[in-house]
Design a protein around this motif. Structure first.
Motif, PDB file in Angstrom:
ATOM      1  N   VAL A  25       0.832  -1.202   0.000  1.00  0.00           N
ATOM      2  CA  VAL A  25       0.000   0.000   0.000  1.00  0.00           C
ATOM      3  C   VAL A  25       0.868   1.253   0.000  1.00  0.00           C
ATOM      4  O   VAL A  25       0.604   2.216  -0.738  1.00  0.00           O
ATOM      5  N   ALA A  26       1.921   1.250   0.814  1.00  0.00           N
ATOM      6  CA  ALA A  26       2.827   2.395   0.839  1.00  0.00           C
ATOM      7  C   ALA A  26       3.530   2.557  -0.506  1.00  0.00           C
ATOM      8  O   ALA A  26       3.711   3.684  -1.008  1.00  0.00           O
ATOM      9  N   TRP A  27       3.947   1.444  -1.105  1.00  0.00           N
ATOM     10  CA  TRP A  27       4.624   1.474  -2.407  1.00  0.00           C
ATOM     11  C   TRP A  27       3.714   2.079  -3.466  1.00  0.00           C
ATOM     12  O   TRP A  27       4.120   2.950  -4.239  1.00  0.00           O
ATOM     13  N   LEU A  28       2.460   1.631  -3.506  1.00  0.00           N
ATOM     14  CA  LEU A  28       1.514   2.152  -4.489  1.00  0.00           C
ATOM     15  C   LEU A  28       1.183   3.614  -4.222  1.00  0.00           C
ATOM     16  O   LEU A  28       1.089   4.423  -5.151  1.00  0.00           O
ATOM     17  N   SER A  29       1.012   3.964  -2.950  1.00  0.00           N
ATOM     18  CA  SER A  29       0.644   5.332  -2.599  1.00  0.00           C
ATOM     19  C   SER A  29       1.729   6.323  -2.986  1.00  0.00           C
ATOM     20  O   SER A  29       1.445   7.497  -3.264  1.00  0.00           O
ATOM     21  N   GLY A  30       2.972   5.866  -3.018  1.00  0.00           N
ATOM     22  CA  GLY A  30       4.087   6.746  -3.355  1.00  0.00           C
ATOM     23  C   GLY A  30       4.332   6.893  -4.841  1.00  0.00           C
ATOM     24  O   GLY A  30       5.313   7.531  -5.244  1.00  0.00           O
ATOM     25  N   ARG A  31       3.455   6.320  -5.663  1.00  0.00           N
ATOM     26  CA  ARG A  31       3.629   6.380  -7.107  1.00  0.00           C
ATOM     27  C   ARG A  31       2.398   6.950  -7.792  1.00  0.00           C
ATOM     28  O   ARG A  31       1.299   6.885  -7.273  1.00  0.00           O
ATOM     29  N   ILE A  62     -10.883  -3.488   0.901  1.00  0.00           N
ATOM     30  CA  ILE A  62     -11.572  -2.664  -0.098  1.00  0.00           C
ATOM     31  C   ILE A  62     -10.724  -1.453  -0.465  1.00  0.00           C
ATOM     32  O   ILE A  62     -10.575  -1.111  -1.644  1.00  0.00           O
ATOM     33  N   ARG A  63     -10.131  -0.794   0.538  1.00  0.00           N
ATOM     34  CA  ARG A  63      -9.285   0.369   0.255  1.00  0.00           C
ATOM     35  C   ARG A  63      -8.065  -0.027  -0.569  1.00  0.00           C
ATOM     36  O   ARG A  63      -7.683   0.675  -1.511  1.00  0.00           O
ATOM     37  N   ALA A  64      -7.439  -1.156  -0.218  1.00  0.00           N
ATOM     38  CA  ALA A  64      -6.248  -1.599  -0.943  1.00  0.00           C
ATOM     39  C   ALA A  64      -6.581  -1.971  -2.388  1.00  0.00           C
ATOM     40  O   ALA A  64      -5.841  -1.616  -3.318  1.00  0.00           O
ATOM     41  N   ALA A  65      -7.689  -2.681  -2.596  1.00  0.00           N
ATOM     42  CA  ALA A  65      -8.089  -3.060  -3.950  1.00  0.00           C
ATOM     43  C   ALA A  65      -8.419  -1.828  -4.789  1.00  0.00           C
ATOM     44  O   ALA A  65      -8.047  -1.748  -5.970  1.00  0.00           O
ATOM     45  N   ALA A  66      -9.092  -0.855  -4.198  1.00  0.00           N
ATOM     46  CA  ALA A  66      -9.411   0.385  -4.913  1.00  0.00           C
ATOM     47  C   ALA A  66      -8.141   1.141  -5.279  1.00  0.00           C
ATOM     48  O   ALA A  66      -8.043   1.731  -6.368  1.00  0.00           O
ATOM     49  N   LEU A  67      -7.151   1.137  -4.374  1.00  0.00           N
ATOM     50  CA  LEU A  67      -5.875   1.791  -4.657  1.00  0.00           C
ATOM     51  C   LEU A  67      -5.166   1.119  -5.825  1.00  0.00           C
ATOM     52  O   LEU A  67      -4.618   1.798  -6.711  1.00  0.00           O
ATOM     53  N   ALA A 102     -14.164  -1.865  -6.851  1.00  0.00           N
ATOM     54  CA  ALA A 102     -14.241  -1.395  -8.235  1.00  0.00           C
ATOM     55  C   ALA A 102     -15.252  -0.269  -8.373  1.00  0.00           C
ATOM     56  O   ALA A 102     -15.019   0.708  -9.095  1.00  0.00           O
ATOM     57  N   GLU A 103     -16.369  -0.381  -7.687  1.00  0.00           N
ATOM     58  CA  GLU A 103     -17.364   0.688  -7.723  1.00  0.00           C
ATOM     59  C   GLU A 103     -16.786   1.978  -7.164  1.00  0.00           C
ATOM     60  O   GLU A 103     -16.993   3.065  -7.715  1.00  0.00           O
ATOM     61  N   GLU A 104     -16.049   1.877  -6.064  1.00  0.00           N
ATOM     62  CA  GLU A 104     -15.458   3.060  -5.454  1.00  0.00           C
ATOM     63  C   GLU A 104     -14.379   3.677  -6.351  1.00  0.00           C
ATOM     64  O   GLU A 104     -14.187   4.890  -6.349  1.00  0.00           O
ATOM     65  N   ALA A 105     -13.682   2.838  -7.108  1.00  0.00           N
ATOM     66  CA  ALA A 105     -12.601   3.315  -7.960  1.00  0.00           C
ATOM     67  C   ALA A 105     -13.078   3.738  -9.348  1.00  0.00           C
ATOM     68  O   ALA A 105     -12.276   4.186 -10.169  1.00  0.00           O
TER      69      ALA A 105
END
Length: 231
Positions: A25-31, A62-67, A102-105
């Motif tokens: 999650v941190a890796w994805l959030s930083g990109r 859910i938050r991680a999948a949306a990210l 997916a709906e949230e994203a």
């Protein structure tokens, strides 16, 4: 001189691979958006978060999948391979959780396939005899004439107990090759690296992220000749 059609049977040169030891999650959030990439991944079970309650883990999931989906470019796809679990006598439906994300994203569902982990009719305990393989995208749309099977009869060999089967990985990687222009596969929860190894065997580049140093080392080294044999 090569016989006619010989080139079609020649395996592509293996793709490049990078595996980073980091928290996903941190890796994805930083990109920013992962340009030129699609994602194939499996998010971890509640068992890997002993400090979280079931409700808290569902929110994290859910938050991680949306990210994950938010980082995929419009011309790419986000593919999730998830196996449900039982918790205190009730099912935890990960396919539903991914669809919620997916709906949230703002992602559209391209497919929801069932992958048989055990032969039909087999009784299992703790985990079902099937897994979900779900695909989402903001921009990719599929022609009905290019439909593929909704039920995969076998997941294929697994390199570790929580890993994605080789045949399921092949189906996911082939989908990316045939339906998107992206040629790098990212797995932010890569485990032992089965997705990465199969992607490389098909000539795709691959990027993995894994929190465990031991698993990250295995993900860097894994090679799968079976993937080439099944092409």
């Amino acid at each position: 001189m090569a016989e006619h059609g010989e080139a079609e049977n020649t395996p592509p040169p293996p793709g490049r691979r990078t595996v980073e030891c980091a928290e996903a999650v941190a890796w994805l959030s930083g990109r920013g958006v992962l340009e030129g990439c699609s994602v194939i991944t499996s998010l971890p079970d509640l068992s890997e978060f002993p400090a979280l309650s079931l409700a808290e883990w569902k929110q994290w999931f859910i938050r991680a999948a949306a990210l994950v989906m938010a980082k995929v470019p419009p011309e790419g796809v986000a593919l999730f391979y998830q196996t449900d679990v039982k918790h205190e006598g009730t099912w935890v439906d990960k396919g539903y959780l991914v669809s919620r994300a997916a709906e949230e994203a703002g992602q559209e569902t391209l497919f929801h396939k069932v992958v048989c982990r055990r032969p039909p009719g087999t009784v299992t305990f703790g985990r079902p005899a099937y897994s979900h393989l779900l695909g989402f995208s903001r921009g990719v749309r599929l022609a009905l004439s290019k439909a593929t099977a909704d039920v995969l009869p076998e997941a294929g060999e697994v390199t570790w107990t929580r890993g994605m089967g080789v045949r399921a990985c092949l189906a996911a990687c082939r989908f990316i090759q045939e339906h998107t222009p992206t040629r790098t596969v990212v797995d932010p929860f890569c485990g032992h690296g089965t997705v990465l190894a199969v992607a490389n065997a098909l000539g795709l580049d691959a990027v993995g992220v894994e929190l465990s140093r031991k698993r990250a080392r295995k993900a860097r080294a894994l090679r799968l000749t079976e993937a080439l044999e099944l092409r």
